[in-house]
Design an enzyme around this catalytic site. Structure first.
Site, PDB file in Angstrom:
ATOM      1  N   LYS A 277       0.822  -1.212   0.000  1.00 12.14           N
ATOM      2  CA  LYS A 277       0.000   0.000   0.000  1.00 12.14           C
ATOM      3  C   LYS A 277       0.861   1.270   0.000  1.00 12.14           C
ATOM      4  O   LYS A 277       2.072   1.215   0.264  1.00 12.14           O
ATOM      5  CB  LYS A 277      -0.929  -0.039   1.217  1.00 12.14           C
ATOM      6  CG  LYS A 277      -1.964  -1.181   1.141  1.00 12.14           C
ATOM      7  CD  LYS A 277      -2.928  -1.136   2.330  1.00 12.14           C
ATOM      8  CE  LYS A 277      -3.952  -2.261   2.241  1.00 12.14           C
ATOM      9  NZ  LYS A 277      -4.876  -2.249   3.415  1.00 12.14           N
TER      10      LYS A 277
ATOM     11  N   ASN B  37      -1.752   0.158   6.901  1.00 11.39           N
ATOM     12  CA  ASN B  37      -1.258  -1.100   7.464  1.00 11.39           C
ATOM     13  C   ASN B  37      -0.436  -1.914   6.465  1.00 11.39           C
ATOM     14  O   ASN B  37      -0.508  -3.132   6.431  1.00 11.39           O
ATOM     15  CB  ASN B  37      -2.432  -1.909   8.026  1.00 11.39           C
ATOM     16  CG  ASN B  37      -3.423  -2.278   6.946  1.00 11.39           C
ATOM     17  OD1 ASN B  37      -3.292  -1.855   5.801  1.00 11.39           O
ATOM     18  ND2 ASN B  37      -4.415  -3.076   7.288  1.00 11.39           N
TER      19      ASN B  37
ATOM     20  N   TYR C 191     -11.898  -2.715  -3.622  1.00 11.01           N
ATOM     21  CA  TYR C 191     -12.385  -2.972  -2.265  1.00 11.01           C
ATOM     22  C   TYR C 191     -13.917  -3.015  -2.194  1.00 11.01           C
ATOM     23  O   TYR C 191     -14.490  -2.722  -1.147  1.00 11.01           O
ATOM     24  CB  TYR C 191     -11.847  -1.903  -1.307  1.00 11.01           C
ATOM     25  CG  TYR C 191     -10.554  -2.311  -0.616  1.00 11.01           C
ATOM     26  CD1 TYR C 191     -10.386  -3.589  -0.063  1.00 11.01           C
ATOM     27  CD2 TYR C 191      -9.501  -1.401  -0.483  1.00 11.01           C
ATOM     28  CE1 TYR C 191      -9.214  -3.949   0.580  1.00 11.01           C
ATOM     29  CE2 TYR C 191      -8.318  -1.761   0.169  1.00 11.01           C
ATOM     30  CZ  TYR C 191      -8.183  -3.041   0.698  1.00 11.01           C
ATOM     31  OH  TYR C 191      -7.026  -3.405   1.333  1.00 11.01           O
TER      32      TYR C 191
ATOM     33  N   HIS D 158      -1.974  -5.616   1.588  1.00 11.86           N
ATOM     34  CA  HIS D 158      -3.208  -6.369   1.460  1.00 11.86           C
ATOM     35  C   HIS D 158      -2.831  -7.788   1.059  1.00 11.86           C
ATOM     36  O   HIS D 158      -1.863  -7.984   0.331  1.00 11.86           O
ATOM     37  CB  HIS D 158      -4.077  -5.754   0.355  1.00 11.86           C
ATOM     38  CG  HIS D 158      -5.199  -6.649  -0.076  1.00 11.86           C
ATOM     39  ND1 HIS D 158      -6.393  -6.710   0.602  1.00 11.86           N
ATOM     40  CD2 HIS D 158      -5.280  -7.560  -1.086  1.00 11.86           C
ATOM     41  CE1 HIS D 158      -7.177  -7.614   0.005  1.00 11.86           C
ATOM     42  NE2 HIS D 158      -6.529  -8.129  -1.013  1.00 11.86           N
TER      43      HIS D 158
ATOM     44  N   GLU E 245      -8.668 -10.941  -7.591  1.00 11.27           N
ATOM     45  CA  GLU E 245      -7.767  -9.807  -7.387  1.00 11.27           C
ATOM     46  C   GLU E 245      -6.552  -9.865  -8.314  1.00 11.27           C
ATOM     47  O   GLU E 245      -6.051  -8.832  -8.751  1.00 11.27           O
ATOM     48  CB  GLU E 245      -7.345  -9.762  -5.916  1.00 11.27           C
ATOM     49  CG  GLU E 245      -8.538  -9.455  -5.009  1.00 11.27           C
ATOM     50  CD  GLU E 245      -8.225  -9.598  -3.521  1.00 11.27           C
ATOM     51  OE1 GLU E 245      -9.145  -9.373  -2.717  1.00 11.27           O
ATOM     52  OE2 GLU E 245      -7.078  -9.946  -3.173  1.00 11.27           O
TER      53      GLU E 245
END
Ligand code: ADP
Ligand code: MG
Length: 374
Positions: free
Chosen positions: A97, A201, A135, A204, A215
């Site tokens: 990310k 965080n 998402y 993913h 994905e």
């Protein structure tokens, strides 16, 4: 009975523009290979020792080089191989990310030390709509717009990881969703080490095989589609290629870390499998000029490589100095902290390619990020 693995392999014969099909056998006992021509029903290569072929690279979808031929492993050749090698191998999507995209080397180092193989990689910047699409399962959650805003706030790096139980292995490596929980419950995890909070965080990971398939298709669409664009800026840039031998030795993360630590900006990153014809074309200017040309072509087409666009004023000149002289032996004497001194083996397996002439920087970047990723 002796172990023998069998694959159906395809090779694009460039002069004939023909797709040739072989049965490829690999004998782990003495690291030997044997090839059988499927169409002509005859032995193409007698059983021969070939230690350059790493058994961990024998999996479906991968490309391996056998005596300068780049073979695409399209299917198992027998049930024994399918059972033995295919049972627990999975693919998953890992997404680095925007909060840690400058530390992608750190994350890749952890991935390679956990026995997961990076089989695809691409830096991209998602639009708000693309991030919301990715998402979509969370669209009714209160944090949705924060999350989409964050994910589209800068470049991300999408990776296809492959390995035994890749889906759960990568999620375990990531750690708990909330970074502060991760610091307490799994302090060694990627989120425990590099995460900021509940939104920022680090990464993913797909949560099931079905999610992984969806994905991966989003970032690396199969036939036809293109997926999110690369991030190359095509100005004030130079080209760096982390060569196939360095990628297969698991050095990608370390090399990326060294490049970032030296203050260079990596403005695009993508993994390519360069076939022989393209490697020849890319190195065209060296043909007949440097004696290493044929070995350079062989190395570049021997497996996946990681290509970078390095961005900055005078990037070509300063990055070239940072790579050191082409021969790692000479680099180790003259510039012991250069990339080639640290990670190179010999003149052909010298860890990285860098653009030689400043005026070629843009051309080389365009070759990968505009033509091959067209
Ligand atoms: P994971 O990424 O571990 O699969 P989820 O699928 O539950 O976690 O959530 C997706 C992402 O949404 C998380 O990685 C995190 O960035 C963000 N997120 C999850 N829960 C919250 C929350 N309560 N508040 C803010 N952001 C959250
Ligand atoms: Mg999730």
């Amino acid at each position: 009975m002796e172990d023998r693995f069998s694959f159906l392999a395809e090779w694009l014969d460039p002069p004939a523009a023909l797709l040739r099909r072989y049965q490829l056998f690999y004998y782990p006992k003495d690291s030997s290979v044997e090839m059988f021509d499927v169409k002509n029903q005859r032995v193409f290569l007698r059983r021969t020792r070939y230690e350059q072929l790493q058994p961990e690279n024998l999996f479906l979808g991968n490309r391996v080089t056998v005596f300068s031929r780049q073979l695409h492993l399209v299917d198992y050749g027998d049930q024994y191989t399918a059972n033995k090698l295919g049972s627990r191998k999975e693919r998953t999507l890992a997404l680095i990310k925007p909060d840690v995209v400058t530390q992608v080397g750190d994350v890749l180092e952890r991935i390679s030390s956990s026995n997961l193989l990076v089989t695809k990689a691409k830096m991209t910047t998602l639009s708000w709509t693309q991030a919301a699409d990715f998402y979509v399962e969370h669209q009714s959650k209160p944090f949705f717009s924060n999350l989409v805003q964050f994910l589209s706030s800068g470049p991300v790096v999408a990776l296809e990881l492959m390995g035994d139980e890749a889906v759960s292995t990568w999620r375990r490596l990531l750690g708990p969703t909330d970074s502060s929980a991760a610091r307490k419950e799994a302090p060694q995890s990627v989120r425990g080490q590099l995460g900021t909070d509940g939104v920022k965080n680090v990464g993913h990971g797909s949560d099931s095989l079905a999610a992984a398939a969806r994905e991966l298709e989003f970032f690396f669409p199969s036939a036809g589609g293109h997926g999110p664009s690369n991030t190359a800026v095509f100005s004030d840039c130079t080209c760096c290629i982390i060569k196939p031998h360095a990628v297969s030795e698991g050095l990608t993360g370390k090399i990326l870390n060294s490049i970032s630590a030296a203050g260079f900006q990596i403005s695009a990153l993508q993994m390519f499998s360069v076939d022989r014809a393209n490697a020849e074309e890319f190195y065209e200017v060296y043909k007949g000029v440097v004696p290493e040309y044929p070995t350079m072509v062989t190395e570049l087409s021997s497996g996946p490589c990681m290509v970078l666009e390095i961005h900055g004023t005078d990037a070509a000149q300063s990055f070239r100095e940072f790579c050191g002289p082409a021969d790692p032996e000479i680099s180790r004497h003259l510039r012991p902290t250069s990339l080639r001194a640290l990670y190179g083996r010999d003149a052909a397996k010298n860890a990285v390619h860098c653009t030689d002439l400043p005026e070629d920087g843009l051309l080389e970047v365009q070759y990968f990020f505009r033509i091959l990723d067209g």
